[in-house]
Design a protein around this motif. Sequence first.
Motif, short mmCIF file in Angstrom:
data_model
loop_
_atom_site.label_atom_id
_atom_site.label_comp_id
_atom_site.label_asym_id
_atom_site.label_seq_id
_atom_site.Cartn_x
_atom_site.Cartn_y
_atom_site.Cartn_z
N ASP A 179 -8.04 6.10 -5.47
CA ASP A 179 -6.60 5.84 -5.38
C ASP A 179 -6.24 5.31 -4.00
OD1 ASP A 179 -6.00 6.89 -7.99
OD2 ASP A 179 -6.26 8.90 -7.15
N TRP A 180 -5.14 4.59 -3.95
CA TRP A 180 -4.61 4.12 -2.68
C TRP A 180 -3.49 5.07 -2.24
CZ3 TRP A 180 -6.74 0.30 0.23
CH2 TRP A 180 -7.71 -0.49 -0.39
N ILE A 181 -3.69 5.69 -1.09
CA ILE A 181 -2.79 6.73 -0.60
C ILE A 181 -1.93 6.17 0.53
CG2 ILE A 181 -2.64 9.06 0.35
CD1 ILE A 181 -3.91 8.93 -2.43
N ALA A 182 -0.65 6.49 0.51
CA ALA A 182 0.26 6.04 1.56
C ALA A 182 0.02 6.87 2.83
CB ALA A 182 1.71 6.16 1.12
N TYR A 183 -0.18 6.17 3.95
CA TYR A 183 -0.38 6.79 5.25
C TYR A 183 0.74 6.35 6.20
CZ TYR A 183 -5.12 8.83 4.95
OH TYR A 183 -6.20 9.62 4.66
N GLY A 184 0.96 7.15 7.20
CA GLY A 184 1.87 6.78 8.26
C GLY A 184 1.20 6.93 9.61
N ALA A 185 1.56 6.08 10.57
CA ALA A 185 0.99 6.14 11.92
C ALA A 185 2.12 6.18 12.93
CB ALA A 185 0.09 4.95 12.19
N ASP A 186 2.02 7.10 13.88
CA ASP A 186 2.92 7.13 15.04
C ASP A 186 2.29 6.21 16.08
OD1 ASP A 186 4.22 7.69 17.45
OD2 ASP A 186 4.67 9.73 16.85
#
Length: 536
Positions: free
Chosen positions: A176-183
């Motif tokens: 699956d393609w998982i949503a990530y976030g980066a600071d």
Amino acid sequence: MCRLAACLELLFAALVFSSVAGSQSRAVDRSPEKLCFPKFERLLPPAPPFVTVGANTVHGVSQEHMVYTEHFFAMGDERDLIWVHHIPSGTTGNTGLVSDGRGVGYAPGSGQLLQIDYPITSVEGTLHWVDLGTLTSTNLGLTTRPWMNRSADRETAVFAVKETTVDENGDGDLGDWIAYGADLVSGAVVSSRRATSSLDFRQMWVDDVRAAWLVPEPIGTDWTGDGDSNDDVYFVHDFMVGAGIQLGLASGGFPSFQCVLRGDWLVFPVNEGAQGSDLNGDGDLADEVMHSFHFPSRAIANLGFVGTLPSITSSRLAVRSSQTETILIVDLVTSAIEDLGIVASPSDPLVRGDLVFYVAEESSVDWNADGDLLDDILWVHDPASGQSWNLGASGSASRVRVDDRWILYPRSELAEGSTDLNGDGDVADSVLSSYDRSTGRIISLGYAALSGEPQGEFALVNVHEDSQGQDLDGDGALDSTVLLALPPSGRSPRRVLYSGASAGGFERVPGLGLVGVAVDGPLRYLKAMVLEPCAD
């Protein structure tokens, strides 16, 4: 005494401007009183003629670094490299990673950038942190798609990461393609542990540390209550606190240009067919009905209408009603709707800064005083005051640019009574005008241009010499596109910055000035440039 090279540059520039000014015998006065020059201009690698610059070249500028894309096309090789220019020393180097120009995240002043290494032969890439001081990269071991979406302040980025060894969303499989976030300031990269339906970065919305995207219903799960598991459902996430909410409302497929996330608010269309419910009470299931979500209260509201191109300013929504084709202003706190009663074009309204712009047809009033009622007139609405006014011009909202004081927009000579606004002897041009928000004064700047970027003391304006009927760069021909530094007040001075192509992007940096990348001359030399303000 000045150095010989500097003296020659000054002399040449003075001769060019003298020639341009002397060739004008028209009513529009554009002769300079004094010249303003860049603080510096530096040639950047690689060598011409293989460099082209796009509108989104500059990814960020600080007092230390400028991060920009080199769009490289030569001998069948297509690759975009990310370059870092160290402003104090003048040194430049690239990250050594291939990009398409969209897989880059840089928060000015952070000293690092996040970049997706994207080989041309693959549709997937790998995520790296790059130290701007040493230009060394660290592979994070995450497989991604070659793009990301960044917040307006550029401090947060969201993107999709492929499961390889860990089942992050707990559905019992990998891939699956998982949503990530980066600071992008601290360097933290975190997973939302939720899949994303679309790998298109335009369908992952982010503002500050909040994000929204579409999540596919897991097999056997009916989040929308329509009796199946086939829907893509809106999901919101706050990466600061690590909390996410599945909204239980479905998309019809591609809401890229109908969703907007700004501050505390997400506005989005819900598909009645996918939801299995008549959301606007018209007796069918064929509509995309607008909803809002408020992050602090977690409240969801059905706004009850079908609209296009929503834009948020403060806690107010501007949107074009699909039923009435008029502009609606919605108070998102109370859900109260005000219909301005003015029919707008399908591409409007648009928010620029704190104002809403739209185009409306003349019906009973000759708003631009050209003697007919045939024009589409550019209007402004201020949601804070509730006031609307027109700019006395036939134009397009998409061409409007705004800063704290100035509104810049093109005016059609033909639509405005066949008036020669730039003094070139024809009425075939769009000529730039400015509106002073402090005084309400409209000023024709006298140059043929489709848009200009206001930057306080001056605007950056791309002018085609053949449309203007002037040799602006002094090369004896009218075949160049010339970048002018032009005060929005209409007063001199004005400065020919370079010719040959459009600007690669300029940003205002506190304590440094206006910094950007330019292309100069027919060989398309790439330059770093810091501009001095042109004082009236």
